[in-house]
Write a protein that holds these residues in place. Structure first.
Motif, PDB file in Angstrom:
ATOM      1  N   SER A 165       0.828  -1.207   0.000  1.00 43.52           N
ATOM      2  CA  SER A 165       0.000   0.000   0.000  1.00 43.52           C
ATOM      3  C   SER A 165       0.869   1.267   0.000  1.00 43.52           C
ATOM      4  O   SER A 165       1.934   1.313   0.628  1.00 43.52           O
ATOM      5  CB  SER A 165      -0.931  -0.035   1.212  1.00 43.52           C
ATOM      6  OG  SER A 165      -0.687   1.036   2.086  1.00 43.52           O
ATOM      7  N   ALA A 167       0.257   4.165   1.343  1.00 47.72           N
ATOM      8  CA  ALA A 167       0.346   4.805   2.668  1.00 47.72           C
ATOM      9  C   ALA A 167       1.443   4.145   3.504  1.00 47.72           C
ATOM     10  O   ALA A 167       2.230   4.825   4.176  1.00 47.72           O
ATOM     11  CB  ALA A 167      -1.000   4.706   3.381  1.00 47.72           C
ATOM     12  N   LYS A 168       1.521   2.801   3.429  1.00 46.07           N
ATOM     13  CA  LYS A 168       2.549   2.084   4.197  1.00 46.07           C
ATOM     14  C   LYS A 168       3.951   2.432   3.680  1.00 46.07           C
ATOM     15  O   LYS A 168       4.877   2.646   4.468  1.00 46.07           O
ATOM     16  CB  LYS A 168       2.330   0.578   4.090  1.00 46.07           C
ATOM     17  CG  LYS A 168       1.305   0.023   5.058  1.00 46.07           C
ATOM     18  CD  LYS A 168       1.139  -1.435   4.734  1.00 46.07           C
ATOM     19  CE  LYS A 168       0.786  -2.265   5.895  1.00 46.07           C
ATOM     20  NZ  LYS A 168       0.728  -3.684   5.566  1.00 46.07           N
ATOM     21  N   MET A 170       4.824   5.124   2.196  1.00 46.65           N
ATOM     22  CA  MET A 170       5.086   6.524   2.566  1.00 46.65           C
ATOM     23  C   MET A 170       5.534   6.601   4.035  1.00 46.65           C
ATOM     24  O   MET A 170       6.524   7.268   4.353  1.00 46.65           O
ATOM     25  CB  MET A 170       3.769   7.277   2.371  1.00 46.65           C
ATOM     26  CG  MET A 170       3.826   8.710   2.696  1.00 46.65           C
ATOM     27  SD  MET A 170       4.044   9.610   1.178  1.00 46.65           S
ATOM     28  CE  MET A 170       3.824  11.255   1.782  1.00 46.65           C
ATOM     29  N   ILE A 171       4.827   5.883   4.890  1.00 50.70           N
ATOM     30  CA  ILE A 171       5.178   5.901   6.322  1.00 50.70           C
ATOM     31  C   ILE A 171       6.589   5.351   6.513  1.00 50.70           C
ATOM     32  O   ILE A 171       7.400   5.914   7.253  1.00 50.70           O
ATOM     33  CB  ILE A 171       4.146   5.112   7.159  1.00 50.70           C
ATOM     34  CG1 ILE A 171       2.809   5.852   7.172  1.00 50.70           C
ATOM     35  CG2 ILE A 171       4.640   4.882   8.592  1.00 50.70           C
ATOM     36  CD1 ILE A 171       1.658   5.114   7.825  1.00 50.70           C
ATOM     37  N   LEU A 174       9.114   7.892   5.400  1.00 45.62           N
ATOM     38  CA  LEU A 174       9.209   8.990   6.372  1.00 45.62           C
ATOM     39  C   LEU A 174       9.941   8.531   7.634  1.00 45.62           C
ATOM     40  O   LEU A 174      10.711   9.287   8.233  1.00 45.62           O
ATOM     41  CB  LEU A 174       7.808   9.505   6.724  1.00 45.62           C
ATOM     42  CG  LEU A 174       7.092  10.237   5.582  1.00 45.62           C
ATOM     43  CD1 LEU A 174       5.611  10.417   5.906  1.00 45.62           C
ATOM     44  CD2 LEU A 174       7.731  11.596   5.321  1.00 45.62           C
ATOM     45  N   LYS A 427       6.969  -9.478   8.462  1.00 44.79           N
ATOM     46  CA  LYS A 427       5.802 -10.263   8.887  1.00 44.79           C
ATOM     47  C   LYS A 427       4.489  -9.536   8.574  1.00 44.79           C
ATOM     48  O   LYS A 427       3.526 -10.136   8.121  1.00 44.79           O
ATOM     49  CB  LYS A 427       5.947 -10.484  10.402  1.00 44.79           C
ATOM     50  CG  LYS A 427       5.118 -11.583  10.975  1.00 44.79           C
ATOM     51  CD  LYS A 427       5.728 -12.917  10.734  1.00 44.79           C
ATOM     52  CE  LYS A 427       4.666 -13.971  10.793  1.00 44.79           C
ATOM     53  NZ  LYS A 427       5.068 -15.202  10.164  1.00 44.79           N
ATOM     54  N   TYR A 428       4.474  -8.238   8.861  1.00 45.50           N
ATOM     55  CA  TYR A 428       3.234  -7.481   8.678  1.00 45.50           C
ATOM     56  C   TYR A 428       3.220  -6.691   7.372  1.00 45.50           C
ATOM     57  O   TYR A 428       2.422  -5.783   7.211  1.00 45.50           O
ATOM     58  CB  TYR A 428       2.988  -6.578   9.894  1.00 45.50           C
ATOM     59  CG  TYR A 428       2.724  -7.400  11.135  1.00 45.50           C
ATOM     60  CD1 TYR A 428       1.540  -8.117  11.261  1.00 45.50           C
ATOM     61  CD2 TYR A 428       3.670  -7.513  12.137  1.00 45.50           C
ATOM     62  CE1 TYR A 428       1.308  -8.920  12.362  1.00 45.50           C
ATOM     63  CE2 TYR A 428       3.449  -8.312  13.245  1.00 45.50           C
ATOM     64  CZ  TYR A 428       2.270  -9.011  13.350  1.00 45.50           C
ATOM     65  OH  TYR A 428       2.040  -9.817  14.439  1.00 45.50           O
ATOM     66  N   GLN A 429       4.098  -7.057   6.455  1.00 38.20           N
ATOM     67  CA  GLN A 429       4.138  -6.499   5.103  1.00 38.20           C
ATOM     68  C   GLN A 429       4.259  -4.975   5.069  1.00 38.20           C
ATOM     69  O   GLN A 429       3.428  -4.282   4.474  1.00 38.20           O
ATOM     70  CB  GLN A 429       2.916  -6.977   4.326  1.00 38.20           C
ATOM     71  CG  GLN A 429       2.918  -8.482   4.221  1.00 38.20           C
ATOM     72  CD  GLN A 429       1.813  -9.034   3.371  1.00 38.20           C
ATOM     73  OE1 GLN A 429       0.746  -8.453   3.284  1.00 38.20           O
ATOM     74  NE2 GLN A 429       2.058 -10.159   2.749  1.00 38.20           N
ATOM     75  N   TRP A 430       5.284  -4.492   5.750  1.00 35.69           N
ATOM     76  CA  TRP A 430       5.653  -3.075   5.644  1.00 35.69           C
ATOM     77  C   TRP A 430       6.935  -3.027   4.815  1.00 35.69           C
ATOM     78  O   TRP A 430       7.934  -3.657   5.188  1.00 35.69           O
ATOM     79  CB  TRP A 430       5.907  -2.468   7.043  1.00 35.69           C
ATOM     80  CG  TRP A 430       4.647  -2.269   7.827  1.00 35.69           C
ATOM     81  CD1 TRP A 430       3.901  -3.229   8.432  1.00 35.69           C
ATOM     82  CD2 TRP A 430       3.962  -1.035   8.068  1.00 35.69           C
ATOM     83  NE1 TRP A 430       2.809  -2.678   9.039  1.00 35.69           N
ATOM     84  CE2 TRP A 430       2.821  -1.328   8.832  1.00 35.69           C
ATOM     85  CE3 TRP A 430       4.209   0.291   7.714  1.00 35.69           C
ATOM     86  CZ2 TRP A 430       1.927  -0.351   9.245  1.00 35.69           C
ATOM     87  CZ3 TRP A 430       3.323   1.264   8.135  1.00 35.69           C
ATOM     88  CH2 TRP A 430       2.193   0.942   8.883  1.00 35.69           C
TER      89      TRP A 430
END
Lengths: 504, 154
Positions: A165, A167-168, A170-171, A174, A427-430
């Motif tokens: 995603s 948003a992910k 981008m985070i 950042l 694990k959490y797909q970031w």
């Protein structure tokens, strides 16, 4: 013509016994780490970087380049023999490489992969020799606003291309910036984000963070998957025959050109080009039904595209100082450790060093081809090293490597913490790629931004008023549309082939 | 009654907002040291802080697809091995300060090889001695890294 003269001079520098030994060592070390299941070029460079710090800048970078190429060669070995792609860009190689290995033609697949990578590497390097000096020359006209715009565009396109995603991404980008800001501020010299902790005043050491994210995380992933030494398919014939080579020739050339041309564009990763090349080969093939069952073209095309894109990535890295992928971001960090600033000025001020390194890449590719074909059996044997020994070894080398950069125990703690974070991100797909690139580019972006606004007395319109900056922004718009299309396509293909999401 | 947990993405979004706020606070602290509003050490922390809050907010309210498979953290022995491996690295950082490179590295190696590889003690000890010596030669003899009390204690 001037470039060729410089290159020839660089070659005379490389062809001294000690420099040659450095290139051979780098290529061998890179292949050694690359063949270990699950470890790709990024982990290889991160783990081995601290060990190159005792060398001169030129020799250190030559070794790093050798490690980079070597680990890519090594990665194809596990993809073909064990169906384990070191990185997402090797997934297309597994599609036909592993079925070939099961049919007893693993040697031919590895041979074609090595030859394809060699040809692609050389084509990419010729492009580097021809285009990088021209781009660097043009980039000399760039001021801080143009640099800031360029870096921002490259990052925005990359955020879009991670496969997860926006948003992910981008985070994560950042967050990378935030980590890069910790330490002494560039304008006032005041410590930032140190919260009264003395160790934080020196900031986070980039290499420790990267070792944590790529090496320690990889061990944690291995522990979770309960990695054991998987028996690989036997290699019967180590060399491809005439018919194999005839069938692979055009796929290699197509893959190399496709990979190189697209690889120059910001954000187009080796994963995208290797999937595109695989699909292209399937489309132009007279027997598309053979694909997925052991078609040699399905190995030759993607492997070449993968290598050509990686070589193409050196153009923006050396000419502009902008890395296109995590391994190149680590190379950028390495150049900074050696006190060099990649970008147009590098060609002006350190031209001898740059051309020696480029010449070493040609030599490195030839060495890899000479060494890899006869050593295929040995590399295959290495894939059998049990994880029970490999895991602890990677962990300890990571800890000692993180310590050796600044001789600081704080850096080791940082590496371990980022190892845990890297596992959780996976694990959490970031996505980790935007984090790494922003971490490396953060300080450069901040200084360009502040300098731009100092030039314009705080007027933000400076980024739109200067012709080069505006042209870059308009180009970015077009690239953004292409990147969205490519991202959707590659995401779909990864889903089809692996049944899950993967960062690319 | 079913307890509804917050999804991992939402936890990430909340952390992003917290980090963003922290960055904004730091930017405000640094503002007096800057020249103008957009040129100083406070500028980037401020910008990044605002963007982190916005991106976190977007993710917080983004609809999550139900098809996505939920990641499951490892349990049982796997989780134990993972925690112990990471834990032993932290302990190693402490040990090396007190007993120097050689013994701390060897003890950590023996422990990790025994735990992760599940080998016999004798094999774990033998492999550990070989690996510790190899890394000693690489990092201390070749790279000249000054580890705490880096001389062999014998």
């Amino acid at each position: 013509m001037e470039s060729i003269m410089y290159l020839l001079h660089g070659l005379t520098e490389v062809l001294t016994p000690f420099n040659l030994l450095i290139v051979v060592l780098g290529s061998l070390l890179g292949t050694l780490v690359g063949v270990l299941p699950g470890l790709g070029p990024t982990s290889a460079i991160a783990i081995l970087l601290p060990m190159t710090t005792i060398l001169d800048p030129a020799q250190g970078i030559m070794m790093m380049a050798g490690i980079y190429y070597g680990s890519m060669y090594g990665g194809s070995t596990t993809a073909i023999l064990m169906n384990i792609p070191g990185e997402a860009s090797s997934v297309p190689t597994t599609l036909d490489g592993y079925p070939m290995a099961k049919l007893g033609r693993g040697g031919a697949a590895l041979g074609v992969a090595a030859i394809g990578s060699f040809i692609a590497g050389i084509i990419g390097l010729i492009g580097l020799v021809l285009f990088a000096p021209i781009l660097a020359d043009q980039a000399l006209k760039f001021g801080p606003p143009e640099y800031f715009t360029l870096m921002l565009i490259a990052l925005l396109i990359l955020f879009n291309l991670t496969g997860y995603s926006f948003a992910k991404s981008m985070i994560m980008g950042l967050f990378g910036f935030l980590i890069s800001l910790v330490g002494i501020g560039i304008s006032s010299g005041m410590p930032r984000f140190n919260f009264g902790v003395g160790a934080l005043t020196g900031g986070f050491e980039m290499i420790s963070v990267i070792i944590g994210l790529f090496a320690i995380t990889e061990v944690l992933k291995g522990l979770e998957e309960k990695r054991v030494s998987i028996k690989h398919e036997k290699i019967k014939n180590a060399y491809p025959n005439k018919a194999d080579m005839k069938m692979s020739l055009f796929p290699i050339l197509r893959g190399s050109l496709l990979g190189f041309i697209l690889g120059i564009l910001p954000g187009v990763s080796a994963t995208i080009t290797s999937f595109l090349s695989y699909d292209l080969e399937k489309k132009v093939s007279k027997n598309p039904e053979k694909f997925g069952k052991g078609a040699i073209e399905g190995v030759a095309g993607p492997e070449s595209a993968n290598n050509a894109t990686s070589s193409g990535g050196f153009i923006p890295l050396l000419a502009l100082g902008i890395p296109a992928s995590p391994p190149l971001a680590i190379l950028l960090a390495a150049l900074m450790i050696y006190g060099l600033t990649p970008g147009p000025v590098l060609f002006e001020q350190n031209s001898q060093l740059v051309w020696t390194v480029i010449a070493s890449m040609f030599v490195g590719n030839i060495i890899l081809l000479i060494l890899n074909l006869p050593l295929i059996g040995l590399w295959a044997k290495l894939t059998e090293v049990p994880f029970g020994i490999l895991g602890p070894l990677i962990l300890m080398v990571s800890v000692l490597g993180a310590y050796s950069v600044r001789n600081s125990m704080f850096d080791v703690i940082v590496a371990i913490i980022f190892g845990i974070l890297g596992y959780l991100f996976h694990k959490y797909q970031w996505p980790i790629i935007p984090f790494v690139l922003c971490l490396v580019l953060g300080p450069k972006m901040e200084s360009s931004f502040i300098q731009s606004l100092e030039i314009s007395s705080g007027n933000l319109l400076i980024f739109f008023q200067r012709p080069i900056s505006l042209t870059l922004l308009l180009l970015a718009g077009v690239l953004m549309i292409i990147s969205i299309f490519l991202m959707k396509r590659t995401k779909k293909r990864i889903m089809q082939e692996t049944g899950g999401q993967m960062e690319f | 009654m079913q307890i509804k947990f917050i999804s991992p993405d939402r936890i990430g979004a909340i952390i992003s907002i917290i980090l963003g706020c922290l960055s904004i606070v730091e930017s405000i602290r640094l503002y007096p040291y800057g020249n103008k509003i957009l040129t100083g050490d406070h500028t980037f922390p401020g910008l990044i802080g605002v963007l982190l809050v916005i991106a976190g907010g977007i993710l917080l309210f983004e609809r999550t697809s139900k098809e996505k498979t939920k990641p499951v953290l490892p349990r049982g022995r796997t989780a134990f091995i993972m925690i112990v491996s990471i834990g032993s690295l932290f302990i190693y950082c402490l040990l090396i300060e007190y007993i120097g490179y050689f013994f701390s590295t060897m003890i950590t190696f023996i422990y990790m090889i025994k735990i992760i590889g599940n080998y016999r003690w004798i094999f774990s000890i033998l492999i550990s001695v070989v690996l510790t010596t190899a890394l000693y030669l690489l990092f201390i003899v070749l790279l000249k890294t000054p580890f705490p009390s880096n001389n062999l204690p014998f």
